[in-house]
Each structure stands twice: as C-alpha cells, then as structure tokens.
Design a protein around this motif. Structure first.
Motif, PDB file in Angstrom:
ATOM      1  N   ARG A 145       1.502  -7.926  -0.849  1.00 14.68           N
ATOM      2  CA  ARG A 145       2.906  -7.797  -0.466  1.00 14.68           C
ATOM      3  C   ARG A 145       3.274  -8.891   0.527  1.00 14.68           C
ATOM      4  NH1 ARG A 145       4.405  -5.028   4.910  1.00 14.68           N
ATOM      5  NH2 ARG A 145       6.685  -5.237   4.908  1.00 14.68           N
ATOM      6  N   ALA A 146       4.477  -9.427   0.388  1.00 14.24           N
ATOM      7  CA  ALA A 146       4.988 -10.426   1.309  1.00 14.24           C
ATOM      8  C   ALA A 146       6.501 -10.238   1.410  1.00 14.24           C
ATOM      9  CB  ALA A 146       4.644 -11.834   0.827  1.00 14.24           C
ATOM     10  N   THR A 147       7.149 -11.095   2.202  1.00 12.97           N
ATOM     11  CA  THR A 147       8.588 -10.956   2.433  1.00 12.97           C
ATOM     12  C   THR A 147       9.270 -12.314   2.353  1.00 12.97           C
ATOM     13  OG1 THR A 147       8.306  -9.003   3.837  1.00 12.97           O
ATOM     14  CG2 THR A 147      10.348 -10.224   4.104  1.00 12.97           C
ATOM     15  N   LEU A 148      10.434 -12.356   1.735  1.00 11.66           N
ATOM     16  CA  LEU A 148      11.354 -13.492   1.835  1.00 11.66           C
ATOM     17  C   LEU A 148      12.500 -13.044   2.726  1.00 11.66           C
ATOM     18  CD1 LEU A 148      11.579 -14.781  -1.849  1.00 11.66           C
ATOM     19  CD2 LEU A 148      10.169 -15.680   0.002  1.00 11.66           C
ATOM     20  N   ALA A 149      12.833 -13.843   3.734  1.00 17.17           N
ATOM     21  CA  ALA A 149      13.833 -13.393   4.707  1.00 17.17           C
ATOM     22  C   ALA A 149      14.531 -14.581   5.355  1.00 17.17           C
ATOM     23  CB  ALA A 149      13.178 -12.527   5.787  1.00 17.17           C
ATOM     24  N   PRO A 150      15.758 -14.381   5.852  1.00 15.57           N
ATOM     25  CA  PRO A 150      16.451 -15.456   6.578  1.00 15.57           C
ATOM     26  C   PRO A 150      15.828 -15.731   7.944  1.00 15.57           C
ATOM     27  CG  PRO A 150      18.010 -13.810   5.750  1.00 15.57           C
ATOM     28  CD  PRO A 150      16.647 -13.225   5.606  1.00 15.57           C
ATOM     29  N   ARG A 151      15.157 -14.713   8.521  1.00 16.23           N
ATOM     30  CA  ARG A 151      14.580 -14.863   9.866  1.00 16.23           C
ATOM     31  C   ARG A 151      13.238 -14.156   9.932  1.00 16.23           C
ATOM     32  NH1 ARG A 151      19.696 -13.988   9.921  1.00 16.23           N
ATOM     33  NH2 ARG A 151      19.507 -11.709  10.055  1.00 16.23           N
ATOM     34  N   ALA A 152      12.357 -14.672  10.781  1.00 19.80           N
ATOM     35  CA  ALA A 152      11.057 -14.057  10.980  1.00 19.80           C
ATOM     36  C   ALA A 152      11.222 -12.655  11.551  1.00 19.80           C
ATOM     37  CB  ALA A 152      10.209 -14.904  11.930  1.00 19.80           C
ATOM     38  N   GLY A 153      10.313 -11.762  11.166  1.00 20.81           N
ATOM     39  CA  GLY A 153      10.328 -10.406  11.679  1.00 20.81           C
ATOM     40  C   GLY A 153      11.107  -9.426  10.834  1.00 20.81           C
ATOM     41  N   MET A 154      11.900  -9.912   9.891  1.00 20.81           N
ATOM     42  CA  MET A 154      12.666  -9.023   9.017  1.00 20.81           C
ATOM     43  C   MET A 154      11.763  -8.461   7.917  1.00 20.81           C
ATOM     44  SD  MET A 154      16.212 -11.218   8.590  1.00 20.81           S
ATOM     45  CE  MET A 154      17.096  -9.889   7.768  1.00 20.81           C
ATOM     46  N   THR A 155      12.028  -7.246   7.467  1.00 19.41           N
ATOM     47  CA  THR A 155      11.272  -6.640   6.384  1.00 19.41           C
ATOM     48  C   THR A 155      12.229  -5.907   5.450  1.00 19.41           C
ATOM     49  OG1 THR A 155      10.895  -4.602   7.636  1.00 19.41           O
ATOM     50  CG2 THR A 155       9.194  -6.321   7.796  1.00 19.41           C
ATOM     51  N   ALA A 156      11.723  -5.579   4.281  1.00 18.84           N
ATOM     52  CA  ALA A 156      12.460  -4.766   3.314  1.00 18.84           C
ATOM     53  C   ALA A 156      11.530  -3.659   2.843  1.00 18.84           C
ATOM     54  CB  ALA A 156      12.918  -5.634   2.139  1.00 18.84           C
ATOM     55  N   ALA A 157      12.074  -2.680   2.169  1.00 16.98           N
ATOM     56  CA  ALA A 157      11.278  -1.565   1.675  1.00 16.98           C
ATOM     57  C   ALA A 157      10.212  -2.062   0.696  1.00 16.98           C
ATOM     58  CB  ALA A 157      12.179  -0.548   0.992  1.00 16.98           C
ATOM     59  N   VAL A 158       9.027  -1.470   0.813  1.00 13.89           N
ATOM     60  CA  VAL A 158       7.928  -1.795  -0.096  1.00 13.89           C
ATOM     61  C   VAL A 158       7.851  -0.687  -1.143  1.00 13.89           C
ATOM     62  CG1 VAL A 158       5.462  -2.244  -0.309  1.00 13.89           C
ATOM     63  CG2 VAL A 158       6.689  -2.965   1.756  1.00 13.89           C
ATOM     64  N   PRO A 159       8.047  -1.011  -2.423  1.00 14.83           N
ATOM     65  CA  PRO A 159       8.021   0.046  -3.438  1.00 14.83           C
ATOM     66  C   PRO A 159       6.631   0.636  -3.595  1.00 14.83           C
ATOM     67  CG  PRO A 159       8.122  -2.114  -4.467  1.00 14.83           C
ATOM     68  CD  PRO A 159       8.296  -2.341  -3.001  1.00 14.83           C
ATOM     69  N   PRO A 160       6.545   1.898  -3.995  1.00 18.14           N
ATOM     70  CA  PRO A 160       5.229   2.504  -4.209  1.00 18.14           C
ATOM     71  C   PRO A 160       4.569   1.922  -5.448  1.00 18.14           C
ATOM     72  CG  PRO A 160       6.948   3.990  -4.948  1.00 18.14           C
ATOM     73  CD  PRO A 160       7.652   2.831  -4.284  1.00 18.14           C
ATOM     74  N   LEU A 161       3.259   2.088  -5.545  1.00 16.88           N
ATOM     75  CA  LEU A 161       2.547   1.695  -6.752  1.00 16.88           C
ATOM     76  C   LEU A 161       3.053   2.511  -7.942  1.00 16.88           C
ATOM     77  CD1 LEU A 161      -1.081   1.525  -5.312  1.00 16.88           C
ATOM     78  CD2 LEU A 161       0.208  -0.420  -6.204  1.00 16.88           C
ATOM     79  N   ARG A 162       3.210   1.849  -9.071  1.00 17.03           N
ATOM     80  CA  ARG A 162       3.649   2.548 -10.270  1.00 17.03           C
ATOM     81  C   ARG A 162       2.454   3.213 -10.969  1.00 17.03           C
ATOM     82  NH1 ARG A 162       7.017  -2.600 -12.550  1.00 17.03           N
ATOM     83  NH2 ARG A 162       4.984  -3.534 -12.105  1.00 17.03           N
ATOM     84  N   LYS A 163       2.761   4.096 -11.895  1.00 19.20           N
ATOM     85  CA  LYS A 163       1.711   4.813 -12.625  1.00 19.20           C
ATOM     86  C   LYS A 163       0.840   3.827 -13.388  1.00 19.20           C
ATOM     87  CE  LYS A 163       1.006   8.419 -16.103  1.00 19.20           C
ATOM     88  NZ  LYS A 163       1.678   9.332 -17.073  1.00 19.20           N
ATOM     89  N   ARG A 164      -0.461   4.028 -13.309  1.00 22.43           N
ATOM     90  CA  ARG A 164      -1.366   3.079 -13.953  1.00 22.43           C
ATOM     91  C   ARG A 164      -1.292   3.188 -15.477  1.00 22.43           C
ATOM     92  NH1 ARG A 164      -3.370   7.005 -16.141  1.00 22.43           N
ATOM     93  NH2 ARG A 164      -5.293   8.118 -15.627  1.00 22.43           N
ATOM     94  N   PRO A 165      -1.475   2.055 -16.178  1.00 23.31           N
ATOM     95  CA  PRO A 165      -1.379   2.063 -17.638  1.00 23.31           C
ATOM     96  C   PRO A 165      -2.619   2.699 -18.271  1.00 23.31           C
ATOM     97  CG  PRO A 165      -1.960  -0.123 -16.867  1.00 23.31           C
ATOM     98  CD  PRO A 165      -1.715   0.711 -15.640  1.00 23.31           C
ATOM     99  N   VAL A 166      -2.479   3.103 -19.510  1.00 24.80           N
ATOM    100  CA  VAL A 166      -3.579   3.636 -20.304  1.00 24.80           C
ATOM    101  C   VAL A 166      -3.634   2.827 -21.595  1.00 24.80           C
ATOM    102  CG1 VAL A 166      -4.464   5.650 -21.545  1.00 24.80           C
ATOM    103  CG2 VAL A 166      -3.356   5.949 -19.323  1.00 24.80           C
ATOM    104  N   ALA A 167      -4.823   2.355 -21.966  1.00 24.99           N
ATOM    105  CA  ALA A 167      -4.973   1.531 -23.157  1.00 24.99           C
ATOM    106  C   ALA A 167      -4.641   2.323 -24.413  1.00 24.99           C
ATOM    107  CB  ALA A 167      -6.392   0.978 -23.232  1.00 24.99           C
ATOM    108  N   THR A 168      -4.217   1.592 -25.439  1.00 20.65           N
ATOM    109  CA  THR A 168      -3.802   2.183 -26.704  1.00 20.65           C
ATOM    110  C   THR A 168      -4.712   1.706 -27.837  1.00 20.65           C
ATOM    111  OG1 THR A 168      -2.332   0.339 -27.254  1.00 20.65           O
ATOM    112  CG2 THR A 168      -1.422   2.121 -25.874  1.00 20.65           C
TER     113      THR A 168
END
Length: 562
Positions: A336-359
C-alpha cells in the motif's frame, strides 16, 4: 490493553525499513518526483554487500547494492555508452547483475554459467554496452536467490529525442515481497509441503455455509490431488509486501499537484508475487509495457507479474489523497502507498477482497463443461497424446487437454470485480513493427510441473547439464507457443530480445515477459536478431531455481560463418 494487532501496526509504522537508512534517495517517501536521485553518466560503480534490514520492527539480513534496499536508480540516455563496474564485497559467495530487458551483447547479460562466469568475492566485473533503447527497466542479481533478499533496483532510460509519453511529474513504483525466512528455507519448506504457506484453503465450515466449491467438486479436485486455492506458492502468511522498500504501515507517499499528468513507472521486482494494482478514485492510462510504448488504454486495474513493467498516467484533479493498492493475486496481503498533494495525507485503505478459487479452465479444460464428450480428444489429465513430445516424468503432474488462449480475459480472480481490468489483448504497439515478415516456423514449449512435489520445468525436463538448448538461426522469424500444463500462472522472460504478443492487434505489442495463465497458452512472434546464449525462464524465482529454465541459442555468432 493494546492488542497484538495494534502492537504490530505500531511497530510497522515506527520501525519500518525507512527507519534504517537503507532506502536510496529515489525511494524515500514524499519525494517531489521531479527528477528522482539517480546514478547517471558513462561511468557507474556498484558494490554488492551484506546489510542488516529492519522491517516491521524485526531485524533481518539483506544483500544490497551500494548499501541500499532497493538498490540505486540508474538513469541512462538512449544512444550513450555506459561502463558499470560491479564489485563483489560479499566475501563468501559469487554475485552478478542482469540488466533486465536491455538489448546488449550477450557477454554483458549477467547470467552466471550462461553468458559469463559470475563475479567472485573480492573481484570487480565491468559491464560495458551501448544503450540502444528507452523506457522503464530494472536490474537484479541472477546468482543464487539474492534477488529475494534485496538485490534489485530500477533503471530509467530517457529517449534520445522527444518522449512519446508526455507527463508533468514521475514516480518510480517498485513492488516487491520480503520474508525474514531465508529463501533457501522457503524453498525447502515448499519441497516438503508445497501448500505450506497456503492459509486460505477451503473448510468444512465454508462448505456448510455454501461458500466456494460444492461437495461434488471438492471431491473431484481431491481425487486429482489438486487444490483450487493454490494460487500462490508463497503468501502473505510469510511475506511483507513492499512499495519502494516501504511496508504497508510505512506508507510510501508520492506527491502531485492537482491537474498534473503523473507518470507512474511500475516495476514488479517481487520474487514470487503477482500483484493486482488499482488506485480507487483514479482512472489509469496504461501507456507502456516492458519499456515499450503502447496506444493508451484506460483501465481501473491491471495485473503485473514478476519481471513485468507498466507505465501508467494518472491525472488527479482533486486536492486529496489517493491510496495505491497492490494486492497479491491470492489476496493474502497487499502493498500500500499514497498519492497526495502534501506529505502526511492519507486515504482509506480498502480491505482485502475474497480470494479466488481455480476453475476447470485453470486446469486446462478450456470452455468445456465437465463430462462433455469431445470426439478424438483424450480429456484425461495426463494423456501423452495431448503432448507427444513431453516425457511423462514424475515432474509432469498434468497435461492440459484443452489449453485456451486467455489473453482477452481478465487475469485470474479479476473477472467479476465490476470495473475495467487490463487484458493482454488491449495492448497495441504505438509504433509499426520493425520486422513485418510472417513466422517461418513454430516452436511449441510446454510449461510443466508437479505442484505436490514442487517440481517445475520446460517440456517435463528440469534444467541441467544434459538439457538441450532451444536453437534459432540468426535473423530467423519464428512463432513460439507457450502451453501452460499447470494450474499456476508463469511469467516467462526471454533475455536479450523483445517479442511480439500475438494478441489480435494489428500492431502486436512488444514485451520481454509474458504471464501465461493457468491452463492457458500464449503465442509470440520473435526475430532472433541478437547472437549469443540467452536465458529463458519463469521469473517466479523459486520455479526457476527448481528447474523452469533453459537457454535460447542464436547462431551464428559475430565473425562466424553461416
């Protein structure tokens, strides 16, 4: 009382890799991204040595270049000559540097036992070559498993003329995976139990809740000794995923001014991890792959396999932060990383999505329905008739009965995410092909393995002294077809050349690495223009180490008769 999770989070933020001073200037957070600190010029010196790394508050051992992890950014100019002197200060082991994706004399390619002997402790080897291209590349060790413990770094080559990709600001984004367990120990554990790191298996509780596979399908897969959750060999259970050497809690930050065109040069330097990359709230214009420009493609997410590079333009217009998410393909963890106009800013980090299952398609069954009768075709999973030239050794667990061209499909696990995902068929070369000739012949290569025994190879035979190389005549135009007989994706890399993906585009995109989907097949057209001996291998480091490696020979060499 503080929970264990809270303590880990605190340690990750307070004692991450950035706190050790090992980070090079280009990789430090909140770099303005105007002109990243780099080694430049015609004379460059690198020293390979041991270093102590500290990630998430825990001490570990690294192999570094010039004392940094990742190594220093090298920035060159198309048309220049360069001499890079590499000194081995490890004292107890050989080393090497491979210039990944560069067109150069094969003696400078940096693969011990193939193109040169390697660099002995205390010795210096000078790589010297003309710079014949531009774009985003990287460099890494090709000795032992040093790449896994820190010996990798980016390389940018600026074009001799005007850049075909306009931008206002740039950031190099190097993705990698880190384990405090030594890579040889990772390998040993996988040989003992190939599913050792898979903590996401199907459970009885999941079955009762109606999750994942139905009981009939689970029984069928168990009978074949296949695990549909075996997406990655080494997972977030042991890996910390890094952006420019920063763990998730360190939050590497790249700055921008609203309205700017920001070029993100993504490099997957991971040893064993395929990443799915997205920036929620921002569209991604893919403008180059493996250093070569493509017609811009607007997507919301793309997959990047080890050894690949993708250049992406984003244009944030709002004065707010955006989270850069690089999720492991098995969804066991993320960088995880951040793109921001200024240092120290953050945005919400989405949760991990459901893991895939092979077909079944990942098993090489194509689009068929289970039980469907296919006249004239043996649909068993180890039929010699489906691969007559592949010996059915103990290392060949399966042969794909119906391998499918999957380049127009979203990568594994991304078909139902609800937004536009890059596919290989979306990519078109920005330029006309240099060699418009049709292929003279076709070479078929099977990617084989025994997942239970962690055995990997080309055409059922692991690399060794008796393995025959893959020969080409200099100047020959050939089509190579890669058939994946396994249930895992394999990023296949050819040294010293670019090839053209046969993906349905009139202008086939140039690449040096292609990720072959499970149970899939990929074709590329290739002009054997560079004489010499060239490594050809899976870029999952432990798969290469296990034997999925060979040598491509292009003859005659300079000065030899035809």
């Amino acid at each position: 009382m503080m929970t264990a999770f809270d303590r880990r989070t605190l340690l990750r933020g307070a004692f991450g890799l950035g706190a050790t001073g090992l980070l090079p200037g280009w990789a430090r957070a909140a770099d303005p991204g105007r002109s990243p600190a780099a080694l430049t010029g015609e004379e460059i010196k690198l020293t390979i040595g041991h270093a102590a790394a500290r990630i998430d508050g825990k001490a570990g051992h690294a192999v570094t270049a010039n004392g940094t992890l990742p190594g220093p950014l090298i920035r060159l100019k198309e048309g220049q000559n360069v001499r890079i002197a590499v000194t081995n200060a490890l004292h107890d082991e050989d080393t090497s540097i491979h210039w990944h994706g560069l067109l150069l004399p094969f003696q400078m390619d940096g693969v011990p036992g193939v193109s040169f002997p390697g660099i002995k402790p205390g010795e210096t080897f000078t790589y010297e070559f003309p710079v014949r291209q531009s774009g985003t590349y990287w460099w890494h060790s090709h000795s032992g498993l040093q790449e896994q413990i820190g010996l990798y770094a980016p390389m940018i080559i600026d074009p001799a003329g005007e850049d075909p990709i306009p931008y206002d600001r740039e950031h190099v984004v190097v993705l990698s995976d880190w384990s405090f367990l030594h890579p040889h120990e990772l390998f040993r554990k996988l040989k003992v139990n190939a599913g050792h790191f898979n903590m996401q298996r199907q459970t009885v509780a999941g079955l009762l809740a109606g999750q994942d596979q139905a009981l009939k399908d689970r029984a069928e897969w168990a009978r074949m000794r296949m695990d549909p959750t075996d997406i990655a060999d080494v997972t977030g259970s042991i890996y910390t995923y890094l952006v420019n050497g920063h763990g998730p809690g360190d939050n590497w930050t790249g700055l921008f001014a609203p309205g700017e065109r920001v070029r993100l040069r993504f490099i997957n330097a991971a040893a064993m991890t395929v990443f799915n990359v997205r920036i929620p709230g921002l569209g991604l214009d893919v403008v180059a792959t493996d250093g070569q420009p493509v017609s811009p493609v607007r997507v919301d997410e793309f997959q990047i396999a080890p050894a690949e590079t993708f250049d992406v333009i984003v244009r944030p217009t709002e004065d707010r932060a955006f989270t850069l998410v690089a999720e492991a393909s098995d969804r066991s963890g993320m960088a995880r990383a951040t793109l921001a106009p200024r240092a120290g800013m953050t945005a919400a980090v989405p949760p991990l999505r459901k893991r895939p299952v092979a077909t079944m398609k990942d098993m090489g069954m194509g689009d068929m329905h289970q039980g469907m009768d296919m006249p004239g075709m043996d649909m068993s999973m180890r039929a010699q008739s489906n691969a007559p030239n592949v010996p059915l050794t103990p290392g060949v667990q399966t042969i794909s009965p119906m391998p499918a061209d999957r380049m127009a499909e979203p990568p594994q696990g991304l078909a139902d995410v609800g937004h536009k995902v890059l596919t290989y068929s979306d990519l078109a070369n920005l330029n006309a092909p240099e060699d418009p000739r049709p292929p003279e012949r076709t070479v078929e290569i099977h990617l084989t393995g025994n997942m239970e025994r962690f055995m990997w190879a080309f055409d059922g035979e692991a690399y060794g002294p008796v393995k025959k190389p893959i020969p080409f005549r200099r100047g020959e135009r050939a089509r190579v077809v890669l058939v994946n007989d396994t249930m895992m994706a394999h990023p296949i890399h050819l040294h010293g050349h670019f090839f053209e993906l046969v993906n349905g585009q009139d202008r086939q995109p140039l690449k040096h690495t292609v990720n072959v989907a499970p149970g899939g097949k990929v074709a590329f057209d290739f002009t054997a223009s560079e004489p010499g001996d060239w490594a050809f291998h899976c870029h999952l480091l432990l798969h290469m180490h296990a034997g999925m490696f060979n040598v491509v020979t292009v003859r005659p060499l300079e000065g030899e008769g035809a």
